[in-house]
Design a protein around this motif. Structure first.
Motif, short mmCIF file in Angstrom:
data_model
loop_
_atom_site.label_atom_id
_atom_site.label_comp_id
_atom_site.label_asym_id
_atom_site.label_seq_id
_atom_site.Cartn_x
_atom_site.Cartn_y
_atom_site.Cartn_z
N TRP A 47 -34.47 20.25 32.43
CA TRP A 47 -33.23 20.26 31.67
C TRP A 47 -33.45 19.77 30.24
O TRP A 47 -32.87 20.30 29.29
CB TRP A 47 -32.16 19.41 32.36
CG TRP A 47 -31.43 20.15 33.44
CD1 TRP A 47 -31.49 19.92 34.78
CD2 TRP A 47 -30.52 21.25 33.27
NE1 TRP A 47 -30.69 20.81 35.45
CE2 TRP A 47 -30.08 21.63 34.55
CE3 TRP A 47 -30.05 21.94 32.16
CZ2 TRP A 47 -29.18 22.68 34.75
CZ3 TRP A 47 -29.16 22.98 32.36
CH2 TRP A 47 -28.72 23.35 33.64
N GLU A 48 -34.29 18.75 30.06
CA GLU A 48 -34.57 18.24 28.71
C GLU A 48 -35.24 19.32 27.86
O GLU A 48 -34.92 19.46 26.68
CB GLU A 48 -35.43 16.99 28.78
CG GLU A 48 -35.79 16.40 27.43
CD GLU A 48 -34.59 15.97 26.58
OE1 GLU A 48 -34.72 15.98 25.34
OE2 GLU A 48 -33.53 15.62 27.13
N THR A 49 -36.15 20.07 28.43
CA THR A 49 -36.80 21.17 27.70
C THR A 49 -35.76 22.20 27.24
O THR A 49 -35.81 22.67 26.11
CB THR A 49 -37.86 21.85 28.60
OG1 THR A 49 -38.80 20.88 29.02
CG2 THR A 49 -38.57 22.97 27.88
N VAL A 50 -34.84 22.52 28.13
CA VAL A 50 -33.77 23.47 27.79
C VAL A 50 -32.89 22.88 26.69
O VAL A 50 -32.56 23.56 25.71
CB VAL A 50 -32.94 23.82 29.04
CG1 VAL A 50 -31.69 24.60 28.65
CG2 VAL A 50 -33.78 24.60 30.03
N ALA A 51 -32.51 21.61 26.84
CA ALA A 51 -31.65 20.96 25.84
C ALA A 51 -32.32 20.96 24.47
O ALA A 51 -31.66 21.19 23.45
CB ALA A 51 -31.32 19.54 26.28
N GLU A 52 -33.61 20.71 24.42
CA GLU A 52 -34.33 20.73 23.14
C GLU A 52 -34.33 22.13 22.52
O GLU A 52 -34.18 22.28 21.32
CB GLU A 52 -35.77 20.25 23.35
CG GLU A 52 -35.89 18.76 23.59
CD GLU A 52 -37.30 18.32 23.96
OE1 GLU A 52 -38.22 19.16 23.94
OE2 GLU A 52 -37.46 17.14 24.28
N LEU A 91 -32.09 24.39 22.85
CA LEU A 91 -30.75 24.77 22.43
C LEU A 91 -30.13 23.81 21.42
O LEU A 91 -29.07 24.10 20.87
CB LEU A 91 -29.84 24.86 23.66
CG LEU A 91 -30.22 25.91 24.71
CD1 LEU A 91 -29.28 25.83 25.90
CD2 LEU A 91 -30.24 27.30 24.11
N ALA A 92 -30.80 22.71 21.13
CA ALA A 92 -30.25 21.68 20.24
C ALA A 92 -29.96 22.25 18.85
O ALA A 92 -30.74 23.02 18.29
CB ALA A 92 -31.22 20.51 20.12
#
Length: 164
Positions: free
Chosen positions: A101-106, A108-109
């Motif tokens: 999830w953190e990889t995805v959030a980064e 899309l940030a």
């Protein structure tokens, strides 16, 4: 210009296996991939499909995510709040698949992000096309294990609604 991404998944809970497919369009440029995996629960599987779709995005583009899977929609909707909470739930337990999830959030940030709910019932639409590839990917993953392959460009050119 908005980058449009369609993601469809096909997960079989009893077998903990599934397939996914994504299609990406920015202007007239199209791309897509399909993949699958084993030994994952439904949410872990969905976030990995999303991770594959948002890898290597061009910078500074607004994104419209076209999704039908309720787990994926809810995951994206609550991603910012869960990230702000340090990837912990209300009881303080770590969120499963927090690293993914953190990889995805980064990825899309800082982007304008919109969610579009799809109905993949017509195989000639982008969502239906992705759903058909996700089903094929599920069967391949069940038989042979984890994989990821691009969808051939001649196939992508036949999808209605994928052209600007």
């Amino acid at each position: 210009m908005t980058l449009r991404i369609w993601i469809e998944t096909n997960h079989q809970a009893p077998y903990r296996t599934g397939g996914w497919a994504w299609l990406r369009q920015i202007g007239k440029a199209m791309s897509g991939a399909a993949g699958g995996d084993r030994d994952l629960d439904a949410e872990g599987f969905c976030v990995r499909a999303l991770q594959a779709a948002v890898a290597d995005l061009p910078p500074d583009k607004a994104i419209a995510l076209h999704l039908s899977d309720p787990l994926l929609i809810e995951g994206v909707r609550t991603m910012s709040a869960r990230r702000a909470a340090g990837w912990q739930d209300v009881a303080g337990a770590p969120v499963p698949d927090a690293v993914v999830w953190e990889t995805v959030a980064e990825a899309l940030a800082g982007r304008a992000l919109s969610l579009v709910r799809t109905q993949p019932s017509d195989a000639r639409t982008p969502a239906g096309f992705a759903a058909a590839w996700a089903e094929l990917a599920r069967d391949r993953a069940k038989a042979k294990g984890a994989f990821k392959n691009p969808i051939p460009r001649p196939n992508l050119t036949k999808v209605r609604g994928l052209h600007a």
